[in-house]
Design a protein around this motif. Structure first.
Motif, mmCIF file in Angstrom:
data_model
loop_
_atom_site.group_PDB
_atom_site.id
_atom_site.type_symbol
_atom_site.label_atom_id
_atom_site.label_comp_id
_atom_site.label_asym_id
_atom_site.label_seq_id
_atom_site.Cartn_x
_atom_site.Cartn_y
_atom_site.Cartn_z
ATOM 1 N N SER A 123 -0.977 6.825 -13.536
ATOM 2 C CA SER A 123 -0.723 7.474 -12.249
ATOM 3 C C SER A 123 -1.962 7.481 -11.362
ATOM 4 N N LEU A 124 -3.139 7.317 -11.936
ATOM 5 C CA LEU A 124 -4.363 7.435 -11.160
ATOM 6 C C LEU A 124 -5.066 6.103 -10.913
ATOM 7 N N CYS A 125 -5.034 5.213 -11.863
ATOM 8 C CA CYS A 125 -5.750 3.941 -11.729
ATOM 9 C C CYS A 125 -4.942 2.949 -10.887
ATOM 10 N N ALA A 126 -5.654 2.000 -10.316
ATOM 11 C CA ALA A 126 -5.037 1.042 -9.395
ATOM 12 C C ALA A 126 -4.204 -0.007 -10.113
ATOM 13 N N THR A 127 -4.644 -0.445 -11.269
ATOM 14 C CA THR A 127 -3.947 -1.526 -11.958
ATOM 15 C C THR A 127 -3.590 -1.095 -13.377
ATOM 16 N N PRO A 128 -2.587 -1.732 -13.954
ATOM 17 C CA PRO A 128 -2.242 -1.423 -15.343
ATOM 18 C C PRO A 128 -3.411 -1.691 -16.304
ATOM 19 N N GLN A 129 -4.216 -2.710 -16.009
ATOM 20 C CA GLN A 129 -5.361 -3.015 -16.872
ATOM 21 C C GLN A 129 -6.390 -1.882 -16.818
ATOM 22 N N PRO A 164 2.833 9.322 -4.427
ATOM 23 C CA PRO A 164 3.805 8.540 -5.205
ATOM 24 C C PRO A 164 3.138 7.253 -5.698
ATOM 25 N N ASP A 165 3.581 6.776 -6.829
ATOM 26 C CA ASP A 165 2.960 5.624 -7.489
ATOM 27 C C ASP A 165 2.813 4.418 -6.563
ATOM 28 N N ASP A 166 3.862 4.074 -5.809
ATOM 29 C CA ASP A 166 3.801 2.885 -4.957
ATOM 30 C C ASP A 166 2.752 3.031 -3.853
ATOM 31 N N GLN A 167 2.613 4.217 -3.294
ATOM 32 C CA GLN A 167 1.615 4.449 -2.246
ATOM 33 C C GLN A 167 0.205 4.495 -2.836
ATOM 34 N N ARG A 168 0.059 5.130 -3.995
ATOM 35 C CA ARG A 168 -1.261 5.259 -4.610
ATOM 36 C C ARG A 168 -1.834 3.887 -4.959
ATOM 37 N N ARG A 169 -1.021 3.016 -5.501
ATOM 38 C CA ARG A 169 -1.515 1.691 -5.880
ATOM 39 C C ARG A 169 -2.013 0.917 -4.662
ATOM 40 N N GLY A 180 3.751 -7.717 -5.142
ATOM 41 C CA GLY A 180 5.039 -8.334 -4.854
ATOM 42 C C GLY A 180 5.707 -7.779 -3.608
ATOM 43 N N LEU A 181 4.905 -7.466 -2.597
ATOM 44 C CA LEU A 181 5.409 -6.880 -1.358
ATOM 45 C C LEU A 181 5.174 -7.829 -0.191
ATOM 46 N N SER A 182 5.930 -7.608 0.870
ATOM 47 C CA SER A 182 5.609 -8.290 2.116
ATOM 48 C C SER A 182 4.393 -7.576 2.706
ATOM 49 N N THR A 183 3.697 -8.247 3.606
ATOM 50 C CA THR A 183 2.546 -7.616 4.249
ATOM 51 C C THR A 183 2.985 -6.377 5.020
ATOM 52 N N ALA A 184 4.127 -6.436 5.674
ATOM 53 C CA ALA A 184 4.628 -5.288 6.441
ATOM 54 C C ALA A 184 4.915 -4.097 5.523
ATOM 55 N N ALA A 185 5.513 -4.345 4.376
ATOM 56 C CA ALA A 185 5.805 -3.256 3.434
ATOM 57 C C ALA A 185 4.510 -2.656 2.886
ATOM 58 N N MET A 186 3.539 -3.526 2.598
ATOM 59 C CA MET A 186 2.249 -3.035 2.118
ATOM 60 C C MET A 186 1.598 -2.156 3.173
ATOM 61 N N LYS A 187 1.603 -2.589 4.431
ATOM 62 C CA LYS A 187 0.991 -1.815 5.508
ATOM 63 C C LYS A 187 1.701 -0.481 5.704
ATOM 64 N N SER A 188 2.997 -0.474 5.582
ATOM 65 C CA SER A 188 3.767 0.758 5.730
ATOM 66 C C SER A 188 3.401 1.758 4.630
ATOM 67 N N ARG A 189 3.334 1.286 3.395
ATOM 68 C CA ARG A 189 2.963 2.169 2.283
ATOM 69 C C ARG A 189 1.530 2.672 2.442
ATOM 70 N N HIS A 203 -0.117 3.075 5.248
ATOM 71 C CA HIS A 203 -0.129 4.059 6.334
ATOM 72 C C HIS A 203 0.371 5.417 5.841
ATOM 73 N N ARG A 204 1.489 5.419 5.109
ATOM 74 C CA ARG A 204 2.026 6.685 4.583
ATOM 75 C C ARG A 204 1.049 7.329 3.612
ATOM 76 N N ALA A 205 0.431 6.524 2.763
ATOM 77 C CA ALA A 205 -0.520 7.065 1.784
ATOM 78 C C ALA A 205 -1.720 7.690 2.486
ATOM 79 N N ARG A 206 -2.280 6.978 3.455
ATOM 80 C CA ARG A 206 -3.440 7.517 4.189
ATOM 81 C C ARG A 206 -3.077 8.802 4.918
#
Length: 191
Positions: free
Chosen positions: A40-46, A131-136, A156-165, A167-170
């Motif tokens: 839940s806290l780290c950026a990547t599964p590794q 939320p996990d998707d925004q945190r990553r 595995g996101l579009s650039t627009a979806a990444m930017k939206s997430r 923005h919401r996370a910030r």
């Protein structure tokens, strides 16, 4: 059901007393909780796996330092959080101007150091609550400094979806830290 509860106090006490079988059971029983928190806290599964493993190594080596057997969960979560933060910091570029309070190459005062640590904890808690998707997205883009296209591709996101997430996370982090009124910054959830 064993996955839902932390190992009980008698097991912790036995492990603190040097019982190697209790210690092995304690480490094994703590793994699902430690790994879940690291994910839940780290950026990547590794990074999550590495942070969880490091936390369990610390548990194994330093169980005797735990003061109260009932404090195992909070102790382990603190270790995991610190390990995830350490991993994120290691990815940032370091330079003479990269250190806060390092004007003219002098080290920050003890007071500045404490304030920086407290603020870092507040930010880490706010990021962990996302939320996990925004945190990553936030960690990969703002902490690790990866380019937007790279973040989108890795998730595995579009650039627009990444930017939206992002923005919401910030926006959520700013609101949590009290830096932005809840009504500013967009329309609702941005959906």
């Amino acid at each position: 059901m064993a996955d839902r509860t932390w190992p009980d106090a008698p097991l912790v006490t036995a492990a603190q007393g040097g019982d190697s079988e209790a210690l092995a059971t304690l480490v094994h029983g703590s793994y699902p909780h430690v790994h879940r928190f690291a994910r839940s806290l780290c950026a990547t599964p590794q990074d999550a796996e590495d942070a969880a493993q490091e936390a369990l190594i610390i548990l194994y080596r330093k169980i005797g330092m735990l003061r109260a057997s009932g404090a195992l969960a909070s102790w382990m979560f603190r270790i995991v959080r610190n390990e995830c933060l350490r991993r994120a910091r290691a990815l940032r570029p370091r330079g003479p101007s990269a250190e806060p309070g390092a004007a003219g190459g002098t080290a920050p005062s003890a007071e500045e150091d404490v304030l920086l640590r407290l603020e870092a904890e507040r930010v880490a808690d706010a990021v962990a609550a996302l939320p996990d998707d925004q945190r990553r997205v936030l960690v990969m883009r703002d902490v690790q400094g990866l380019p937007g296209r790279t973040v989108a591709d890795r998730l595995g996101l579009s650039t627009a979806a990444m930017k939206s997430r992002l923005h919401r996370a910030r926006r959520t982090v700013r609101e949590t830290l009290g830096e932005e009124p809840a009504g500013r910054g967009g329309t609702g959830d941005g959906i």
